[in-house]
Motif scaffolding. Structure first.
Motif, PDB file in Angstrom:
ATOM      1  N   ALA A 137       0.842  -1.105  -0.119  1.00 23.87           N
ATOM      2  CA  ALA A 137       0.006   0.148  -0.099  1.00 23.87           C
ATOM      3  C   ALA A 137       0.835   1.283   0.059  1.00 23.87           C
ATOM      4  O   ALA A 137       0.289   2.281   0.167  1.00 23.87           O
ATOM      5  CB  ALA A 137      -1.048   0.061   1.315  1.00 23.87           C
ATOM      6  N   ASP A 138       2.244   1.177  -0.105  1.00 24.31           N
ATOM      7  CA  ASP A 138       3.030   2.264   0.112  1.00 24.31           C
ATOM      8  C   ASP A 138       2.973   3.419  -1.011  1.00 24.31           C
ATOM      9  O   ASP A 138       2.774   4.579  -0.573  1.00 24.31           O
ATOM     10  CB  ASP A 138       4.467   1.855   0.126  1.00 24.31           C
ATOM     11  N   ALA A 139       2.635   2.813  -2.193  1.00 23.92           N
ATOM     12  CA  ALA A 139       2.443   3.922  -3.303  1.00 23.92           C
ATOM     13  C   ALA A 139       1.205   4.780  -3.345  1.00 23.92           C
ATOM     14  O   ALA A 139       1.324   6.039  -3.389  1.00 23.92           O
ATOM     15  CB  ALA A 139       2.352   3.257  -4.614  1.00 23.92           C
ATOM     16  N   LEU A 140       0.250   3.892  -2.798  1.00 19.96           N
ATOM     17  CA  LEU A 140      -1.320   4.740  -2.469  1.00 19.96           C
ATOM     18  C   LEU A 140      -0.930   5.601  -1.268  1.00 19.96           C
ATOM     19  O   LEU A 140      -1.469   6.757  -1.414  1.00 19.96           O
ATOM     20  CB  LEU A 140      -2.297   3.734  -2.093  1.00 19.96           C
ATOM     21  N   LEU A 141      -0.313   5.152  -0.205  1.00 20.47           N
ATOM     22  CA  LEU A 141      -0.045   6.210   0.870  1.00 20.47           C
ATOM     23  C   LEU A 141       0.786   7.415   0.483  1.00 20.47           C
ATOM     24  O   LEU A 141       0.415   8.617   0.890  1.00 20.47           O
ATOM     25  CB  LEU A 141       0.560   5.409   2.002  1.00 20.47           C
ATOM     26  N   ARG A 142       1.685   7.370  -0.342  1.00 23.24           N
ATOM     27  CA  ARG A 142       2.468   8.463  -0.825  1.00 23.24           C
ATOM     28  C   ARG A 142       1.487   9.354  -1.675  1.00 23.24           C
ATOM     29  O   ARG A 142       1.550  10.784  -1.575  1.00 23.24           O
ATOM     30  CB  ARG A 142       3.661   8.057  -1.579  1.00 23.24           C
ATOM     31  N   ARG A 143       0.754   8.668  -2.510  1.00 23.95           N
ATOM     32  CA  ARG A 143       0.000   9.587  -3.287  1.00 23.95           C
ATOM     33  C   ARG A 143      -1.173  10.478  -2.599  1.00 23.95           C
ATOM     34  O   ARG A 143      -1.567  11.614  -2.739  1.00 23.95           O
ATOM     35  CB  ARG A 143      -0.804   8.743  -4.402  1.00 23.95           C
ATOM     36  N   ARG A 144      -1.851   9.668  -1.451  1.00 29.54           N
ATOM     37  CA  ARG A 144      -2.716  10.383  -0.531  1.00 29.54           C
ATOM     38  C   ARG A 144      -2.415  11.447   0.147  1.00 29.54           C
ATOM     39  O   ARG A 144      -2.822  12.461   0.469  1.00 29.54           O
ATOM     40  CB  ARG A 144      -3.437   9.135   0.129  1.00 29.54           C
ATOM     41  N   PHE A 145      -0.828  11.059   0.740  1.00 30.00           N
ATOM     42  CA  PHE A 145      -0.203  12.092   1.671  1.00 30.00           C
ATOM     43  C   PHE A 145      -0.021  13.499   0.662  1.00 30.00           C
ATOM     44  O   PHE A 145      -0.444  14.685   1.315  1.00 30.00           O
ATOM     45  CB  PHE A 145       1.373  11.714   2.139  1.00 30.00           C
ATOM     46  N   ALA A 146       0.402  13.308  -0.737  1.00 23.59           N
ATOM     47  CA  ALA A 146       0.497  14.438  -1.266  1.00 23.59           C
ATOM     48  C   ALA A 146      -0.850  15.150  -1.707  1.00 23.59           C
ATOM     49  O   ALA A 146      -0.906  16.388  -1.524  1.00 23.59           O
ATOM     50  CB  ALA A 146       0.946  14.122  -2.704  1.00 23.59           C
ATOM     51  N   ILE A 147      -1.924  14.488  -1.787  1.00 25.49           N
ATOM     52  CA  ILE A 147      -3.327  15.148  -1.945  1.00 25.49           C
ATOM     53  C   ILE A 147      -3.726  15.833  -0.691  1.00 25.49           C
ATOM     54  O   ILE A 147      -4.336  16.917  -0.778  1.00 25.49           O
ATOM     55  CB  ILE A 147      -4.325  14.101  -2.424  1.00 25.49           C
ATOM     56  N   MET A 148      -3.391  15.256   0.358  1.00 22.48           N
ATOM     57  CA  MET A 148      -3.629  15.709   1.719  1.00 22.48           C
ATOM     58  C   MET A 148      -3.000  17.378   1.945  1.00 22.48           C
ATOM     59  O   MET A 148      -3.567  18.216   2.439  1.00 22.48           O
ATOM     60  CB  MET A 148      -3.464  14.822   2.994  1.00 22.48           C
ATOM     61  N   GLU A 149      -1.721  17.308   1.568  1.00 27.26           N
ATOM     62  CA  GLU A 149      -0.786  18.341   1.613  1.00 27.26           C
ATOM     63  C   GLU A 149      -1.396  19.484   0.720  1.00 27.26           C
ATOM     64  O   GLU A 149      -1.176  20.819   1.242  1.00 27.26           O
ATOM     65  CB  GLU A 149       0.599  18.127   1.390  1.00 27.26           C
ATOM     66  N   LYS A 150      -1.868  19.064  -0.477  1.00 26.80           N
ATOM     67  CA  LYS A 150      -2.391  19.972  -1.265  1.00 26.80           C
ATOM     68  C   LYS A 150      -3.685  20.606  -0.692  1.00 26.80           C
ATOM     69  O   LYS A 150      -4.073  21.890  -1.278  1.00 26.80           O
ATOM     70  CB  LYS A 150      -2.657  19.239  -2.776  1.00 26.80           C
ATOM     71  N   ALA A 151      -4.566  19.894  -0.052  1.00 29.71           N
ATOM     72  CA  ALA A 151      -5.696  20.241   0.461  1.00 29.71           C
ATOM     73  C   ALA A 151      -5.598  21.355   2.052  1.00 29.71           C
ATOM     74  O   ALA A 151      -6.363  21.967   2.546  1.00 29.71           O
ATOM     75  CB  ALA A 151      -6.575  19.257   0.912  1.00 29.71           C
ATOM     76  N   ARG A 152      -4.316  21.244   2.432  1.00 31.26           N
ATOM     77  CA  ARG A 152      -4.071  21.715   3.755  1.00 31.26           C
ATOM     78  C   ARG A 152      -4.314  23.251   3.585  1.00 31.26           C
ATOM     79  O   ARG A 152      -3.654  23.880   2.520  1.00 31.26           O
ATOM     80  CB  ARG A 152      -2.502  21.491   4.205  1.00 31.26           C
ATOM     81  N   GLY A 153      -4.836  23.901   4.543  1.00 26.21           N
ATOM     82  CA  GLY A 153      -5.195  25.367   4.438  1.00 26.21           C
ATOM     83  C   GLY A 153      -6.396  25.755   3.446  1.00 26.21           C
ATOM     84  O   GLY A 153      -6.783  27.032   3.381  1.00 26.21           O
ATOM     85  N   ALA A 154      -7.270  24.776   3.110  1.00 27.45           N
ATOM     86  CA  ALA A 154      -8.279  25.178   2.185  1.00 27.45           C
ATOM     87  C   ALA A 154      -9.380  25.580   3.076  1.00 27.45           C
ATOM     88  O   ALA A 154      -9.599  25.368   4.143  1.00 27.45           O
ATOM     89  CB  ALA A 154      -9.067  23.977   1.676  1.00 27.45           C
ATOM     90  N   GLN A 155      -9.649  27.042   2.268  1.00 31.72           N
ATOM     91  CA  GLN A 155     -10.617  27.686   3.178  1.00 31.72           C
ATOM     92  C   GLN A 155     -12.250  27.415   3.042  1.00 31.72           C
ATOM     93  O   GLN A 155     -13.013  27.267   3.897  1.00 31.72           O
ATOM     94  CB  GLN A 155     -10.571  29.150   2.440  1.00 31.72           C
ATOM     95  N   HIS A 156     -12.591  26.908   1.840  1.00 30.41           N
ATOM     96  CA  HIS A 156     -13.660  26.463   1.470  1.00 30.41           C
ATOM     97  C   HIS A 156     -13.933  25.106   0.969  1.00 30.41           C
ATOM     98  O   HIS A 156     -13.250  24.453  -0.112  1.00 30.41           O
ATOM     99  CB  HIS A 156     -14.344  27.380   0.162  1.00 30.41           C
ATOM    100  N   ILE A 157     -14.416  24.200   1.791  1.00 33.84           N
ATOM    101  CA  ILE A 157     -14.587  22.727   1.579  1.00 33.84           C
ATOM    102  C   ILE A 157     -15.921  22.205   1.523  1.00 33.84           C
ATOM    103  O   ILE A 157     -16.766  22.456   2.377  1.00 33.84           O
ATOM    104  CB  ILE A 157     -14.052  21.997   3.066  1.00 33.84           C
TER     105      ILE A 157
END
Length: 317
Positions: A206-226
């Motif tokens: 599952a390592d590759a999936l976890l790396r991709r998901r971590f990157a998506i989470m970082e991109k979403a960090r600080g989002a104002q409108h969710i």
């Protein structure tokens, strides 16, 4: 092939006193709609076909019943994920030669192995158990329950049958890698995936999936409108979960949708989305979305109510 056949379905419908029938097929079986409808019409039934996209037993065409177009909805290809009045489920099996399991044998390290598969291959579970036992492996197979009523069955939103085996090593027999990766994340077990149609066997990480998901989470960090997506589909509605998630952030708003697609999310204009509909949308379709689409667990991590060490794949229970 279709497990029961048109004649059995006709007898079942007659016994139930059904006169008007709606048929629903998932995407891979839609070409069977016309011949099945013809057989039923020849038997005296009034027939309509749902032409909308269908992605599983959680996506029932209940509107055909609500508007009086049909007395019963016949859903092909899946087992039920919940109890529904006037809905008949007709399984569709895909057979394979049991000796293809030999491809997985060199990868199995444990004597005791958990065995799981998808609905298409579930009727072959006993034969798979017998084969593996004859080659020195005792199988643990969970009884059907809840959203996975068939013995040994897993689906994209529920890996309960894998968890219930309690095995340190699990053999998944089926196509694709989403299911075995989900099993690995949920169970923390060593997972071997065998595609019975190609004969390809591999250990899954599952390592590759976890790396991709971590990157998506970082991109979403600080989002104002969710946007917190709530599905209106029959077996995907998790409004209570959505409301709990919306309460975690002042910028979060619930958005109801039937079809979650890239154009609609882009038009809505939120900085990121949290998906409480089909769990696979966030994992499988992220490449199609311009904005981050998080799972509920990922959003909880960003909000500080869950740690990264407690990361798990989203399931509908």
């Amino acid at each position: 092939m279709w497990l029961n056949g048109t004649s059995d379905l006709i007898e079942k419908l007659k016994k139930l006193g059904v006169h008007k029938v709606a048929l629903q097929f998932p995407e891979g079986l839609k070409r069977q709609a016309a011949p099945v409808a013809t057989d039923l019409k020849d038997a005296g039934f009034k027939v309509i076909i749902s032409g909308d996209p269908c992605y599983g037993a959680c996506d029932l065409a209940l509107d055909t019943l609500a508007y009086g177009d049909a007395d019963a909805l016949v859903h092909f290809g899946h087992a039920p994920v919940d109890e529904r009045e006037n809905v008949i489920f007709e399984p569709w099996t895909v057979d394979f030669d049991i000796p293809i399991l030999e491809k997985a044998l060199p990868l199995l390290k444990e004597k005791t192995v958990g065995l799981v598969t998808t609905v298409q291959h579930a009727p072959l579970i006993p034969a798979m158990e017998t084969y593996l036992f004859s080659h020195g492996h005792e199988c643990r197979v969970a009884d059907g329950t809840g959203r996975t009523p068939l013995r040994g069955q897993v689906i994209g939103c529920s890996f309960a049958a894998a968890k219930s085996t309690g095995a340190g090593e699990i053999l998944f027999v089926g196509t694709g890698l989403f299911h075995p990766i989900g099993i690995a994340l949920v169970t923390k077990a060593r997972v071997i995936a065998l595609d019975p149609l190609t004969g390809t066997a591999q250990e899954v990480s599952a390592d590759a999936l976890l790396r991709r998901r971590f990157a998506i989470m970082e991109k979403a960090r600080g989002a104002q409108h969710i946007g917190i997506i709530v599905s209106t589909k029959s077996g995907q509605q998790r409004r209570a979960l959505a409301e709990r998630l919306a309460a975690l952030s002042p910028g979060a708003v619930i958005v109801t949708m039937r079809e979650v697609n890239p154009d609609e999310l882009l038009n809505l204009g939120f900085d990121c989305y949290v998906n409480t509909a089909c769990p696979r949308l966030a994992y499988d379709d992220q490449v199609r979305f311009k904005k981050p689409v998080l799972s509920p667990q990922e959003f909880e991590i960003l909000c500080g109510v869950r740690t990264w060490d407690d990361y798990t794949i989203d399931e509908i229970t």
